[in-house]
Write a protein that holds these residues in place. Structure first.
Motif, PDB file in Angstrom:
ATOM      1  N   ARG A  14       0.972  -1.153   0.016  1.00  0.00           N
ATOM      2  CA  ARG A  14      -0.110   0.052  -0.049  1.00  0.00           C
ATOM      3  C   ARG A  14       0.871   1.333  -0.059  1.00  0.00           C
ATOM      4  N   LEU A  15       0.712   2.138  -0.780  1.00  0.00           N
ATOM      5  CA  LEU A  15       1.498   3.451  -1.005  1.00  0.00           C
ATOM      6  C   LEU A  15       0.714   4.619  -0.382  1.00  0.00           C
ATOM      7  N   ASP A  16       1.172   5.263   0.719  1.00  0.00           N
ATOM      8  CA  ASP A  16       0.387   6.196   1.509  1.00  0.00           C
ATOM      9  C   ASP A  16       1.567   7.565   1.400  1.00  0.00           C
ATOM     10  N   ALA A  17       0.579   8.781   1.027  1.00  0.00           N
ATOM     11  CA  ALA A  17       1.266   9.804   0.882  1.00  0.00           C
ATOM     12  C   ALA A  17       1.166  10.458   2.632  1.00  0.00           C
ATOM     13  N   PRO A  18       2.173  11.554   2.592  1.00  0.00           N
ATOM     14  CA  PRO A  18       2.279  11.879   4.134  1.00  0.00           C
ATOM     15  C   PRO A  18       0.795  12.623   4.399  1.00  0.00           C
ATOM     16  N   ALA A  19       0.343  12.928   5.656  1.00  0.00           N
ATOM     17  CA  ALA A  19      -0.901  13.324   5.915  1.00  0.00           C
ATOM     18  C   ALA A  19      -0.934  14.637   5.332  1.00  0.00           C
ATOM     19  N   GLY A  20      -2.264  15.186   5.036  1.00  0.00           N
ATOM     20  CA  GLY A  20      -2.303  16.426   4.330  1.00  0.00           C
ATOM     21  C   GLY A  20      -2.000  16.427   2.772  1.00  0.00           C
ATOM     22  N   VAL A  21      -1.426  15.482   2.276  1.00  0.00           N
ATOM     23  CA  VAL A  21      -1.132  15.522   0.846  1.00  0.00           C
ATOM     24  C   VAL A  21      -1.887  14.723  -0.023  1.00  0.00           C
ATOM     25  N   ASP A  22      -2.605  15.444  -0.979  1.00  0.00           N
ATOM     26  CA  ASP A  22      -3.238  14.548  -1.773  1.00  0.00           C
ATOM     27  C   ASP A  22      -2.518  14.077  -3.279  1.00  0.00           C
ATOM     28  N   VAL A  23      -2.494  12.855  -3.308  1.00  0.00           N
ATOM     29  CA  VAL A  23      -1.769  12.426  -4.622  1.00  0.00           C
ATOM     30  C   VAL A  23      -2.590  11.605  -5.438  1.00  0.00           C
ATOM     31  N   LEU A  24      -2.462  12.199  -6.519  1.00  0.00           N
ATOM     32  CA  LEU A  24      -2.986  11.351  -7.910  1.00  0.00           C
ATOM     33  C   LEU A  24      -2.251  10.581  -8.591  1.00  0.00           C
ATOM     34  N   ASP A  25      -1.044  11.038  -8.732  1.00  0.00           N
ATOM     35  CA  ASP A  25       0.023  10.256  -9.402  1.00  0.00           C
ATOM     36  C   ASP A  25       1.267   9.915  -8.545  1.00  0.00           C
ATOM     37  N   TRP A  26       1.382   8.804  -8.101  1.00  0.00           N
ATOM     38  CA  TRP A  26       2.340   8.611  -7.167  1.00  0.00           C
ATOM     39  C   TRP A  26       3.830   8.450  -7.828  1.00  0.00           C
ATOM     40  N   ARG A  27       3.930   8.272  -9.033  1.00  0.00           N
ATOM     41  CA  ARG A  27       5.167   7.663  -9.730  1.00  0.00           C
ATOM     42  C   ARG A  27       6.478   8.701  -9.518  1.00  0.00           C
ATOM     43  N   ASP A  31       8.437  10.596  -1.347  1.00  0.00           N
ATOM     44  CA  ASP A  31       8.021  10.737   0.119  1.00  0.00           C
ATOM     45  C   ASP A  31       6.609   9.758   0.638  1.00  0.00           C
ATOM     46  N   LEU A  32       6.465   8.875  -0.254  1.00  0.00           N
ATOM     47  CA  LEU A  32       5.490   7.913   0.143  1.00  0.00           C
ATOM     48  C   LEU A  32       6.004   6.868   0.961  1.00  0.00           C
ATOM     49  N   SER A  33       4.983   6.337   2.027  1.00  0.00           N
ATOM     50  CA  SER A  33       5.437   5.198   2.785  1.00  0.00           C
ATOM     51  C   SER A  33       4.948   4.031   1.887  1.00  0.00           C
ATOM     52  N   HIS A  34       5.465   2.940   2.197  1.00  0.00           N
ATOM     53  CA  HIS A  34       5.244   1.548   1.557  1.00  0.00           C
ATOM     54  C   HIS A  34       5.164   0.606   2.734  1.00  0.00           C
ATOM     55  N   THR A  35       3.858   0.061   2.721  1.00  0.00           N
ATOM     56  CA  THR A  35       3.182  -0.975   3.778  1.00  0.00           C
ATOM     57  C   THR A  35       3.045  -2.270   3.069  1.00  0.00           C
TER      58      THR A  35
END
Length: 100
Positions: A14-27, A31-35
Motif C-alpha cells: 500500500r502506498l501512502d502519502a504524508p498526512a495532508g497531501v493529496d496524491v493522484l500520481d505517485w510515480r 515521500d510515500l510510505s510503503h506498507t
C-alpha cells in the motif's frame, strides 16, 4: 496498491502519502510510505489467471481500493522493469524470462 508478480508469487504494498497531501500520481514522488499488504484471494487468483493467459512470468500491476474496499485494476500490468541498468546491459524484460 502496487503488486509485483514473480512466477506464481504475488507481493503487494500500500502506498501512502504524508498526512495532508493529496496524491493522484505517485510515480514521481519519493515521500510515500510503503506498507506490505495481503492481496485478496479473488484478486490473486485473477492475476495469476491473467499472467498464465498472457504467458508472463513478471508484472507489476497497480490497483486502487475504493471506499467499499473493492480492488479496482488500473489497467496496466507494467510487464517490464524500467531502469537504466537493465536497458544499458541490453537485458530482456523479466516478463520474457523462461519459467523453467
Amino acid at each position: 496498491m502496487r503488486c509485483t508478480v514473480v512466477g506464481r508469487r504475488i507481493f503487494a504494498a500500500r502506498l501512502d502519502a504524508p498526512a495532508g497531501v493529496d496524491v493522484l500520481d505517485w510515480r514521481d514522488r519519493d515521500d510515500l510510505s510503503h506498507t506490505p499488504i495481503d492481496v485478496p484471494e479473488n484478486v490473486g487468483t485473477g492475476l495469476l489467471f491473467l499472467m498464465d493467459e498472457l504467458g508472463l512470468v513478471f508484472a507489476a500491476p497497480d490497483f486502487v481500493v475504493d471506499h467499499d474496499r473493492k480492488w479496482r485494476f488500473v489497467g496496466d500490468l507494467n510487464p517490464t522493469v524500467n531502469g537504466p541498468g537493465l536497458r544499458r546491459c541490453g537485458q530482456r524484460s523479466p516478463a520474457h524470462w523462461p519459467t523453467n
